[in-house]
Design an enzyme around this catalytic site. Structure first.
Site, PDB file in Angstrom:
ATOM      1  N   CYS A  97      37.161  24.289  27.954  1.00 10.83           N
ATOM      2  CA  CYS A  97      36.148  24.440  26.903  1.00 10.83           C
ATOM      3  C   CYS A  97      36.521  25.595  25.980  1.00 10.83           C
ATOM      4  O   CYS A  97      36.638  26.751  26.430  1.00 10.83           O
ATOM      5  CB  CYS A  97      34.766  24.698  27.510  1.00 10.83           C
ATOM      6  SG  CYS A  97      33.493  24.880  26.237  1.00 10.83           S
ATOM      7  N   ILE A 117      52.379  18.426  34.060  1.00 11.22           N
ATOM      8  CA  ILE A 117      50.914  18.537  33.994  1.00 11.22           C
ATOM      9  C   ILE A 117      50.254  17.582  34.994  1.00 11.22           C
ATOM     10  O   ILE A 117      49.035  17.501  35.060  1.00 11.22           O
ATOM     11  CB  ILE A 117      50.435  18.255  32.548  1.00 11.22           C
ATOM     12  CG1 ILE A 117      50.822  16.849  32.090  1.00 11.22           C
ATOM     13  CG2 ILE A 117      50.947  19.338  31.598  1.00 11.22           C
ATOM     14  CD1 ILE A 117      50.324  16.482  30.698  1.00 11.22           C
ATOM     15  N   HIS A 174      52.530  24.972  32.229  1.00  7.39           N
ATOM     16  CA  HIS A 174      52.181  24.268  30.985  1.00  7.39           C
ATOM     17  C   HIS A 174      50.845  23.539  31.079  1.00  7.39           C
ATOM     18  O   HIS A 174      50.534  22.675  30.256  1.00  7.39           O
ATOM     19  CB  HIS A 174      53.304  23.285  30.598  1.00  7.39           C
ATOM     20  CG  HIS A 174      54.570  23.977  30.206  1.00  7.39           C
ATOM     21  ND1 HIS A 174      55.780  23.324  30.143  1.00  7.39           N
ATOM     22  CD2 HIS A 174      54.821  25.264  29.869  1.00  7.39           C
ATOM     23  CE1 HIS A 174      56.718  24.190  29.778  1.00  7.39           C
ATOM     24  NE2 HIS A 174      56.177  25.370  29.605  1.00  7.39           N
ATOM     25  N   LEU A 233      69.464  14.759  37.708  1.00  7.11           N
ATOM     26  CA  LEU A 233      70.159  13.471  37.596  1.00  7.11           C
ATOM     27  C   LEU A 233      71.471  13.652  36.840  1.00  7.11           C
ATOM     28  O   LEU A 233      72.476  13.034  37.161  1.00  7.11           O
ATOM     29  CB  LEU A 233      69.261  12.476  36.836  1.00  7.11           C
ATOM     30  CG  LEU A 233      69.600  10.989  36.916  1.00  7.11           C
ATOM     31  CD1 LEU A 233      69.540  10.512  38.369  1.00  7.11           C
ATOM     32  CD2 LEU A 233      68.634  10.177  36.050  1.00  7.11           C
ATOM     33  N   SER A 290      65.560  19.295  31.818  1.00  9.82           N
ATOM     34  CA  SER A 290      66.688  19.247  30.876  1.00  9.82           C
ATOM     35  C   SER A 290      67.049  20.631  30.342  1.00  9.82           C
ATOM     36  O   SER A 290      68.048  20.784  29.653  1.00  9.82           O
ATOM     37  CB  SER A 290      66.315  18.343  29.693  1.00  9.82           C
ATOM     38  OG  SER A 290      65.134  18.857  29.061  1.00  9.82           O
TER      39      SER A 290
HETATM   40  C1  BV8 Z   1      56.066  29.706  23.260  1.00 10.90           C
HETATM   41  C2  BV8 Z   1      52.866  20.455  27.859  1.00 10.90           C
HETATM   42  C3  BV8 Z   1      55.484  31.636  22.092  1.00 10.90           C
HETATM   43  C4  BV8 Z   1      52.590  19.426  26.824  1.00 10.90           C
HETATM   44  C5  BV8 Z   1      55.005  21.416  27.186  1.00 10.90           C
HETATM   45  C6  BV8 Z   1      63.622  30.081  22.266  1.00 10.90           C
HETATM   46  C7  BV8 Z   1      64.584  29.303  21.702  1.00 10.90           C
HETATM   47  C8  BV8 Z   1      64.221  28.119  21.008  1.00 10.90           C
HETATM   48  C9  BV8 Z   1      62.880  27.701  20.900  1.00 10.90           C
HETATM   49  C10 BV8 Z   1      61.924  28.478  21.478  1.00 10.90           C
HETATM   50  C11 BV8 Z   1      62.286  29.668  22.129  1.00 10.90           C
HETATM   51  N1  BV8 Z   1      61.151  30.220  22.588  1.00 10.90           N
HETATM   52  C12 BV8 Z   1      60.078  29.429  22.220  1.00 10.90           C
HETATM   53  C13 BV8 Z   1      60.536  28.356  21.543  1.00 10.90           C
HETATM   54  C14 BV8 Z   1      59.713  27.286  21.015  1.00 10.90           C
HETATM   55  C15 BV8 Z   1      59.350  26.222  22.064  1.00 10.90           C
HETATM   56  C16 BV8 Z   1      60.587  25.532  22.544  1.00 10.90           C
HETATM   57  O1  BV8 Z   1      61.125  25.830  23.599  1.00 10.90           O
HETATM   58  N2  BV8 Z   1      61.009  24.544  21.745  1.00 10.90           N
HETATM   59  C17 BV8 Z   1      62.182  23.744  22.167  1.00 10.90           C
HETATM   60  C18 BV8 Z   1      61.859  22.290  21.916  1.00 10.90           C
HETATM   61  C19 BV8 Z   1      63.410  24.194  21.447  1.00 10.90           C
HETATM   62  N3  BV8 Z   1      58.625  26.794  23.190  1.00 10.90           N
HETATM   63  C20 BV8 Z   1      57.274  26.960  23.055  1.00 10.90           C
HETATM   64  O2  BV8 Z   1      56.635  26.658  22.067  1.00 10.90           O
HETATM   65  C21 BV8 Z   1      56.548  27.570  24.256  1.00 10.90           C
HETATM   66  N4  BV8 Z   1      55.629  28.566  23.827  1.00 10.90           N
HETATM   67  O3  BV8 Z   1      57.237  29.967  23.140  1.00 10.90           O
HETATM   68  O4  BV8 Z   1      55.046  30.508  22.849  1.00 10.90           O
HETATM   69  C22 BV8 Z   1      54.429  32.613  22.155  1.00 10.90           C
HETATM   70  C23 BV8 Z   1      54.815  33.904  22.406  1.00 10.90           C
HETATM   71  C24 BV8 Z   1      53.846  34.885  22.427  1.00 10.90           C
HETATM   72  C25 BV8 Z   1      52.512  34.538  22.211  1.00 10.90           C
HETATM   73  C26 BV8 Z   1      52.146  33.210  21.959  1.00 10.90           C
HETATM   74  C27 BV8 Z   1      53.132  32.223  21.954  1.00 10.90           C
HETATM   75  C28 BV8 Z   1      55.644  26.527  24.955  1.00 10.90           C
HETATM   76  C29 BV8 Z   1      56.400  25.440  25.517  1.00 10.90           C
HETATM   77  C30 BV8 Z   1      55.474  24.514  26.334  1.00 10.90           C
HETATM   78  C31 BV8 Z   1      55.113  23.263  25.539  1.00 10.90           C
HETATM   79  N5  BV8 Z   1      54.407  22.299  26.407  1.00 10.90           N
HETATM   80  N6  BV8 Z   1      54.309  20.574  28.011  1.00 10.90           N
HETATM   81  C32 BV8 Z   1      52.784  18.029  27.347  1.00 10.90           C
HETATM   82  O5  BV8 Z   1      53.268  17.834  28.462  1.00 10.90           O
HETATM   83  O6  BV8 Z   1      52.432  17.144  26.585  1.00 10.90           O
HETATM   84  S1  BV8 Z   1      56.739  21.346  27.214  1.00 10.90           S
HETATM   85  C33 BV8 Z   1      57.123  19.811  27.958  1.00 10.90           C
HETATM   86  O7  BV8 Z   1      58.414  19.498  27.513  1.00 10.90           O
HETATM   87  C34 BV8 Z   1      57.216  19.844  29.465  1.00 10.90           C
HETATM   88  O8  BV8 Z   1      56.217  20.614  30.062  1.00 10.90           O
HETATM   89  C35 BV8 Z   1      58.613  20.433  29.679  1.00 10.90           C
HETATM   90  O9  BV8 Z   1      58.566  21.824  29.589  1.00 10.90           O
HETATM   91  C36 BV8 Z   1      59.358  19.904  28.487  1.00 10.90           C
HETATM   92  C37 BV8 Z   1      60.079  18.649  28.892  1.00 10.90           C
HETATM   93  O10 BV8 Z   1      61.202  19.040  29.583  1.00 10.90           O
HETATM   94  P1  BV8 Z   1      61.541  18.395  31.024  1.00 10.90           P
HETATM   95  O11 BV8 Z   1      60.370  18.493  31.910  1.00 10.90           O
HETATM   96  O12 BV8 Z   1      62.809  19.012  31.427  1.00 10.90           O
HETATM   97  O13 BV8 Z   1      61.709  16.817  30.690  1.00 10.90           O
HETATM   98  P2  BV8 Z   1      62.929  16.107  29.913  1.00 10.90           P
HETATM   99  O14 BV8 Z   1      62.513  14.722  29.694  1.00 10.90           O
HETATM  100  O15 BV8 Z   1      63.370  16.933  28.752  1.00 10.90           O
HETATM  101  O16 BV8 Z   1      64.142  16.145  30.978  1.00 10.90           O
HETATM  102  C38 BV8 Z   1      64.002  15.465  32.199  1.00 10.90           C
HETATM  103  C39 BV8 Z   1      65.218  15.863  33.032  1.00 10.90           C
HETATM  104  O17 BV8 Z   1      65.093  15.253  34.312  1.00 10.90           O
HETATM  105  C40 BV8 Z   1      66.550  15.400  32.435  1.00 10.90           C
HETATM  106  O18 BV8 Z   1      67.513  16.459  32.578  1.00 10.90           O
HETATM  107  C41 BV8 Z   1      66.931  14.188  33.314  1.00 10.90           C
HETATM  108  O19 BV8 Z   1      68.325  14.133  33.515  1.00 10.90           O
HETATM  109  C42 BV8 Z   1      66.277  14.570  34.629  1.00 10.90           C
HETATM  110  N7  BV8 Z   1      65.883  13.380  35.429  1.00 10.90           N
HETATM  111  C43 BV8 Z   1      65.384  12.200  34.975  1.00 10.90           C
HETATM  112  N8  BV8 Z   1      65.102  11.383  36.036  1.00 10.90           N
HETATM  113  C44 BV8 Z   1      65.433  12.113  37.168  1.00 10.90           C
HETATM  114  C45 BV8 Z   1      65.906  13.393  36.765  1.00 10.90           C
HETATM  115  N9  BV8 Z   1      66.306  14.338  37.633  1.00 10.90           N
HETATM  116  C46 BV8 Z   1      66.251  14.011  38.966  1.00 10.90           C
HETATM  117  N10 BV8 Z   1      65.779  12.803  39.424  1.00 10.90           N
HETATM  118  C47 BV8 Z   1      65.384  11.844  38.561  1.00 10.90           C
HETATM  119  N11 BV8 Z   1      64.945  10.678  39.040  1.00 10.90           N
END
Ligand code: BV8
Length: 242
Positions: free
Chosen positions: A124, A100, A116, A209, A184
């Site tokens: 609004c 974001i 996202h 990473l 991730s």
């Molecule tokens: C929806 C905004 C339905 C908010 C975010 C199927 C299976 C299981 C569950 C679900 C499914 N389908 C839907 C779901 C539910 C849910 C979901 O996925 N839950 C998960 C937890 C299981 N999904 C939803 O709810 C989605 N909506 O499905 O709607 C629908 C259908 C019809 C009509 C209406 C609705 C919405 C999901 C979006 C939520 N909002 N963000 C905010 O930011 O506060 S998600 C948010 O978390 C981020 O945007 C991102 O998507 C996620 C975080 O993940 P990453 O960005 O990957 O970050 P993370 O820390 O996890 O990993 C970092 C990685 O970087 C690591 O791998 C690390 O090794 C690496 N790294 C670290 N440092 C470095 C590096 N790599 C390189 N260099 C470095 N230096």
């Protein structure tokens, strides 16, 4: 299948998906790291429509904090390298980000698709207009468009449909290469794009990473900090432009 280094194998159109890891070296917290955002806050308390209904102050404060923080950070070499690739690639590079923050744009990238949402927008819920917003929302300011005190962060919360999904699928369908950077693979539908790409015969590459939850779906995984391995990969692609 053509190598990922673009050895004149006609890699024209590329879709890049980025996550929190691409902004980590800019000092923006990731989510799942030991000191990540989700360690300090429960998702269900701050990033769902139900949470906003239940305790809007807690949610607004959470995003006010992140909106202020993002404005003190700068893009890193990974952001600049992707902007360079977008400018110099013969074909089309679409950057789809789960982030974001506005660091891709501040590094010069155009055509960034924030699936996202964007922390520097207020949305609004009365007139449905999105306005650029750099301040806070906790004090319930009036919407610049309609005047109603009905502004929420322009963020896709869990349970809400991500933005512009059709455009993303169209771009993946047209792509020669799908690249996932700094994510991730824990959150859907973003985590499913690699399988969509594979099923369409698109080459797939992971730059991260550490191995992500979907690592096994990628044709190739390169591990290391984005600020190092992304510029290296971009140079390879540009050196081998057909
Ligand atoms: C929806 C905004 C339905 C908010 C975010 C199927 C299976 C299981 C569950 C679900 C499914 N389908 C839907 C779901 C539910 C849910 C979901 O996925 N839950 C998960 C937890 C299981 N999904 C939803 O709810 C989605 N909506 O499905 O709607 C629908 C259908 C019809 C009509 C209406 C609705 C919405 C999901 C979006 C939520 N909002 N963000 C905010 O930011 O506060 S998600 C948010 O978390 C981020 O945007 C991102 O998507 C996620 C975080 O993940 P990453 O960005 O990957 O970050 P993370 O820390 O996890 O990993 C970092 C990685 O970087 C690591 O791998 C690390 O090794 C690496 N790294 C670290 N440092 C470095 C590096 N790599 C390189 N260099 C470095 N230096």
């Amino acid at each position: 299948m053509g190598g990922m280094n673009g050895k004149s194998n006609g890699i024209r159109n590329i879709v890049v998906l980025t996550g929190a890891g691409v902004s980590a070296e800019s000092g923006i917290d990731t989510f799942r790291a030991s000191d990540g955002l989700w360690e300090q806050h429960r998702v269900e308390d701050v990033a769902t429509p139900e949470a906003f209904e239940r305790d809007p102050d807690l949610v607004q404060r959470f995003y006010d904090m992140r909106r202020e923080a993002v404005q003190t950070k700068d893009p890193n070499p990974a952001h600049f390298a992707l902007a360079k690739l977008q400018r110099e690639l013969d074909g089309n590079l679409l950057i789809v980000t789960q982030n974001i923050d506005d660091l891709h744009e501040r590094a010069g990238a155009e055509d960034v698709l924030h699936m996202h949402g964007e922390i520097l927008n207020a949305w609004c819920t009365s007139c449905d207009v999105r306005s650029r917003w750099t301040g806070t929302l906790i004090e319930r300011p009036a919407c610049p468009e309609c005047g109603d005190a009905a502004l929420r962060p322009d963020i896709v919360w869990f349970g809400e449909m991500p933005y512009r999904m059709d455009e993303i699928f169209d771009a993946i369908r047209e792509a020669d290469l799908f690249v996932s950077i700094g994510t991730s693979g824990a959150v859907y539908p973003a985590a499913g794009f690699v399988r969509d790409a594979k099923s369409l015969g698109v080459a797939t590459l992971e730059l991260n990473l550490e191995r992500s939850q979907g690592s096994h779906w990628f044709d190739e995984s390169r591990l290391g900090p984005a600020g190092t391995i992304v510029p290296e990969w971009v140079q390879e692609i540009l050196d081998n432009k057909g």
